[in-house]
Design a protein around this motif. Structure first.
Motif, PDB file in Angstrom:
ATOM      1  N   SER A   1       5.800  17.775 -24.803  1.00  0.00           N
ATOM      2  CA  SER A   1       5.387  19.131 -25.141  1.00  0.00           C
ATOM      3  C   SER A   1       6.618  19.997 -25.425  1.00  0.00           C
ATOM      4  CB  SER A   1       4.565  19.733 -23.995  1.00  0.00           C
ATOM      5  OG  SER A   1       4.220  21.060 -24.291  1.00  0.00           O
ATOM      6  N   VAL A   2       6.952  20.114 -26.690  1.00  0.00           N
ATOM      7  CA  VAL A   2       8.105  20.923 -27.082  1.00  0.00           C
ATOM      8  C   VAL A   2       7.839  22.398 -26.805  1.00  0.00           C
ATOM      9  CG1 VAL A   2       9.591  21.586 -29.005  1.00  0.00           C
ATOM     10  CG2 VAL A   2       8.746  19.233 -28.832  1.00  0.00           C
ATOM     11  N   LEU A   3       6.602  22.836 -27.002  1.00  0.00           N
ATOM     12  CA  LEU A   3       6.249  24.239 -26.794  1.00  0.00           C
ATOM     13  C   LEU A   3       6.484  24.657 -25.351  1.00  0.00           C
ATOM     14  CD1 LEU A   3       5.050  26.896 -27.792  1.00  0.00           C
ATOM     15  CD2 LEU A   3       2.772  25.977 -27.279  1.00  0.00           C
ATOM     16  N   ARG A   4       6.069  23.838 -24.407  1.00  0.00           N
ATOM     17  CA  ARG A   4       6.248  24.165 -23.001  1.00  0.00           C
ATOM     18  C   ARG A   4       7.732  24.243 -22.650  1.00  0.00           C
ATOM     19  NH1 ARG A   4       3.983  20.637 -17.824  1.00  0.00           N
ATOM     20  NH2 ARG A   4       4.811  22.022 -16.197  1.00  0.00           N
ATOM     21  N   GLN A   5       8.516  23.331 -23.182  1.00  0.00           N
ATOM     22  CA  GLN A   5       9.952  23.339 -22.914  1.00  0.00           C
ATOM     23  C   GLN A   5      10.607  24.599 -23.466  1.00  0.00           C
ATOM     24  OE1 GLN A   5      12.029  20.030 -24.614  1.00  0.00           O
ATOM     25  NE2 GLN A   5      14.010  20.622 -23.801  1.00  0.00           N
ATOM     26  N   ARG A   6      10.214  24.991 -24.678  1.00  0.00           N
ATOM     27  CA  ARG A   6      10.809  26.169 -25.298  1.00  0.00           C
ATOM     28  C   ARG A   6      10.415  27.448 -24.561  1.00  0.00           C
ATOM     29  NH1 ARG A   6      13.098  25.801 -30.231  1.00  0.00           N
ATOM     30  NH2 ARG A   6      12.516  27.934 -30.767  1.00  0.00           N
ATOM     31  N   ILE A   7       9.191  27.473 -24.018  1.00  0.00           N
ATOM     32  CA  ILE A   7       8.754  28.642 -23.252  1.00  0.00           C
ATOM     33  C   ILE A   7       9.591  28.786 -21.991  1.00  0.00           C
ATOM     34  CG2 ILE A   7       6.870  29.535 -21.834  1.00  0.00           C
ATOM     35  CD1 ILE A   7       4.927  28.549 -23.963  1.00  0.00           C
ATOM     36  N   MET A   8       9.879  27.679 -21.317  1.00  0.00           N
ATOM     37  CA  MET A   8      10.702  27.722 -20.108  1.00  0.00           C
ATOM     38  C   MET A   8      12.121  28.186 -20.432  1.00  0.00           C
ATOM     39  SD  MET A   8       9.418  24.243 -18.170  1.00  0.00           S
ATOM     40  CE  MET A   8      10.490  24.501 -16.751  1.00  0.00           C
ATOM     41  N   LEU A   9      12.685  27.677 -21.527  1.00  0.00           N
ATOM     42  CA  LEU A   9      14.043  28.061 -21.913  1.00  0.00           C
ATOM     43  C   LEU A   9      14.087  29.509 -22.390  1.00  0.00           C
ATOM     44  CD1 LEU A   9      15.264  24.833 -23.760  1.00  0.00           C
ATOM     45  CD2 LEU A   9      15.696  25.536 -21.401  1.00  0.00           C
ATOM     46  N   ASN A  10      13.025  29.944 -23.068  1.00  0.00           N
ATOM     47  CA  ASN A  10      12.963  31.336 -23.529  1.00  0.00           C
ATOM     48  C   ASN A  10      12.926  32.293 -22.339  1.00  0.00           C
ATOM     49  OD1 ASN A  10      11.442  32.664 -26.516  1.00  0.00           O
ATOM     50  ND2 ASN A  10      12.492  33.801 -24.912  1.00  0.00           N
ATOM     51  N   PHE A  11      12.161  31.929 -21.331  1.00  0.00           N
ATOM     52  CA  PHE A  11      12.070  32.759 -20.132  1.00  0.00           C
ATOM     53  C   PHE A  11      13.435  32.883 -19.446  1.00  0.00           C
ATOM     54  CE2 PHE A  11      11.590  32.677 -15.447  1.00  0.00           C
ATOM     55  CZ  PHE A  11      11.185  33.986 -15.276  1.00  0.00           C
ATOM     56  N   LEU A  12      14.149  31.760 -19.299  1.00  0.00           N
ATOM     57  CA  LEU A  12      15.451  31.802 -18.636  1.00  0.00           C
ATOM     58  C   LEU A  12      16.471  32.577 -19.469  1.00  0.00           C
ATOM     59  CD1 LEU A  12      17.046  30.942 -16.193  1.00  0.00           C
ATOM     60  CD2 LEU A  12      17.625  28.808 -17.348  1.00  0.00           C
ATOM     61  N   THR A  13      16.413  32.433 -20.789  1.00  0.00           N
ATOM     62  CA  THR A  13      17.334  33.182 -21.651  1.00  0.00           C
ATOM     63  C   THR A  13      17.067  34.679 -21.548  1.00  0.00           C
ATOM     64  OG1 THR A  13      17.405  31.315 -23.193  1.00  0.00           O
ATOM     65  CG2 THR A  13      18.211  33.429 -24.000  1.00  0.00           C
ATOM     66  N   LEU A  14      15.800  35.075 -21.514  1.00  0.00           N
ATOM     67  CA  LEU A  14      15.467  36.491 -21.345  1.00  0.00           C
ATOM     68  C   LEU A  14      15.923  36.999 -19.978  1.00  0.00           C
ATOM     69  CD1 LEU A  14      11.896  36.801 -22.936  1.00  0.00           C
ATOM     70  CD2 LEU A  14      14.042  37.739 -23.796  1.00  0.00           C
ATOM     71  N   ALA A  15      15.846  36.147 -18.965  1.00  0.00           N
ATOM     72  CA  ALA A  15      16.349  36.543 -17.646  1.00  0.00           C
ATOM     73  C   ALA A  15      17.853  36.810 -17.706  1.00  0.00           C
ATOM     74  CB  ALA A  15      16.036  35.457 -16.618  1.00  0.00           C
ATOM     75  N   GLY A  16      18.570  35.963 -18.459  1.00  0.00           N
ATOM     76  CA  GLY A  16      20.001  36.177 -18.637  1.00  0.00           C
ATOM     77  C   GLY A  16      20.298  37.464 -19.381  1.00  0.00           C
ATOM     78  N   LEU A  17      19.498  37.768 -20.383  1.00  0.00           N
ATOM     79  CA  LEU A  17      19.688  39.012 -21.132  1.00  0.00           C
ATOM     80  C   LEU A  17      19.299  40.229 -20.290  1.00  0.00           C
ATOM     81  CD1 LEU A  17      18.396  37.937 -24.670  1.00  0.00           C
ATOM     82  CD2 LEU A  17      20.769  38.344 -23.966  1.00  0.00           C
ATOM     83  N   TYR A  18      18.353  40.043 -19.390  1.00  0.00           N
ATOM     84  CA  TYR A  18      17.986  41.144 -18.493  1.00  0.00           C
ATOM     85  C   TYR A  18      19.139  41.457 -17.532  1.00  0.00           C
ATOM     86  CZ  TYR A  18      14.813  44.071 -15.736  1.00  0.00           C
ATOM     87  OH  TYR A  18      14.194  45.131 -15.107  1.00  0.00           O
ATOM     88  N   ALA A  19      19.806  40.399 -17.047  1.00  0.00           N
ATOM     89  CA  ALA A  19      20.997  40.610 -16.229  1.00  0.00           C
ATOM     90  C   ALA A  19      22.097  41.286 -17.048  1.00  0.00           C
ATOM     91  CB  ALA A  19      21.490  39.275 -15.668  1.00  0.00           C
TER      92      ALA A  19
END
Length: 278
Positions: free
Chosen positions: A53-71
């Motif tokens: 499931s590429v979509l699920r993997q990309r959603i997890m990575l997108n969430f972590l990247t947004l967390a980094g941008l929030y920091a």
């Protein structure tokens, strides 16, 4: 114009020598190191758990990247507020500004030169930290969030708003009072933004109105919400799959209000400086 450019260059040198900038850069380096280590393990886990499931993997990575941008959003806040917090109030208190103002230099040129310099430094700081987050995501996870061309400028505008408010307060208030006031206003906007999101999710109109008022008082949290909306795929934001998927999207008018807010704060700083530098 020559006076403005002179103040601009002098302020850049002043900012480069400040320990606050060195401290925030050190903090950013530590954050990026920790983020890179965490992203490495999360990307490995995401690839293993998501399977085909590429979509699920990309959603997890997108969430972590947004967390980094929030920091990054918080680190930029501290830099943009603390770096210029005493640039006017400190010079007014020590009498340095009276010496400068006694020369054939418009007082508005002094404030504008400092504002341009500190805005450039704050935006450059944001670009370095955000660029580090995105580079880590690209190298370790082979992932780049969508909508960066829309989201990153909104986050850069946040830095300019913070600098403008810090300089406006410095022209009228003591250094410590100025810092407390700016962080206090941000705290109100932060809580108001979350109240608005919870209100939108639960259909509570009064709660949404509280958030709107808070955004008018300090529009930076609304800028972040809109930036986060732009930098995630439609499935994440429409299904509200993460805390960074706003249930209430700030309008484009709020972006223009942020621009006007920064200009009004700058104007207030110029007027306050003219009165105190007499």
């Amino acid at each position: 114009m020559n006076a403005l450019l002179t103040i601009f260059h002098l302020t850049l040198h002043e900012a480069a020598r400040r320990r606050i900038l060195a401290a925030t850069l050190l903090g950013a380096a530590a954050f990026l190191l920790l983020f890179g280590i965490g992203f490495h393990f999360v990307s490995i886990h995401a690839a293993r758990e998501a399977g085909p499931s590429v979509l699920r993997q990309r959603i997890m990575l997108n969430f972590l990247t947004l967390a980094g941008l929030y920091a990054t959003h918080f680190l930029t806040l501290m830099t943009a507020v603390l770096l210029p917090v005493d640039t006017l109030s400190g010079e007014i208190a020590t009498g340095v500004v009276q010496t400068v103002a006694s020369k054939p230099v418009h007082r508005s040129s002094i404030v504008l030169g400092k504002w341009l310099a500190f805005s450039m430094v704050a935006v450059a700081y944001f670009a370095v930290v955000a660029g580090g987050v995105l580079l880590i995501a690209r190298i370790l996870g082979r992932f780049t969030p969508p909508g960066l061309a829309l989201g990153l400028p909104l986050m850069a505008l946040e830095a300019v708003v913070y600098v403008s408010l810090s300089i406006a307060g410095g022209a009228r208030l003591a250094t410590v009072t100025n810092g407390i006031l700016v962080f206090g206003i941000y705290g109100i906007a932060f809580i108001g933004g979350w109240v608005e999101q919870v209100g939108a999710f639960s259909g509570n109109l009064p709660a949404q109105n509280v958030g709107t008022v808070a955004s008018l008082l300090m529009p930076t949290e609304a800028l972040w919400q809109r930036a986060a909306y732009c930098m995630q795929p439609a499935v994440m934001r429409d299904l509200h799959m993460t805390p960074f998927s706003p249930a209430s999207l700030p309008s484009v008018l709020m972006v223009w209000w942020a621009v006007l807010y920064a200009l009004l704060a700058l104007y207030s700083g110029i007027q306050g400086f003219r009165k105190r530098a007499l």
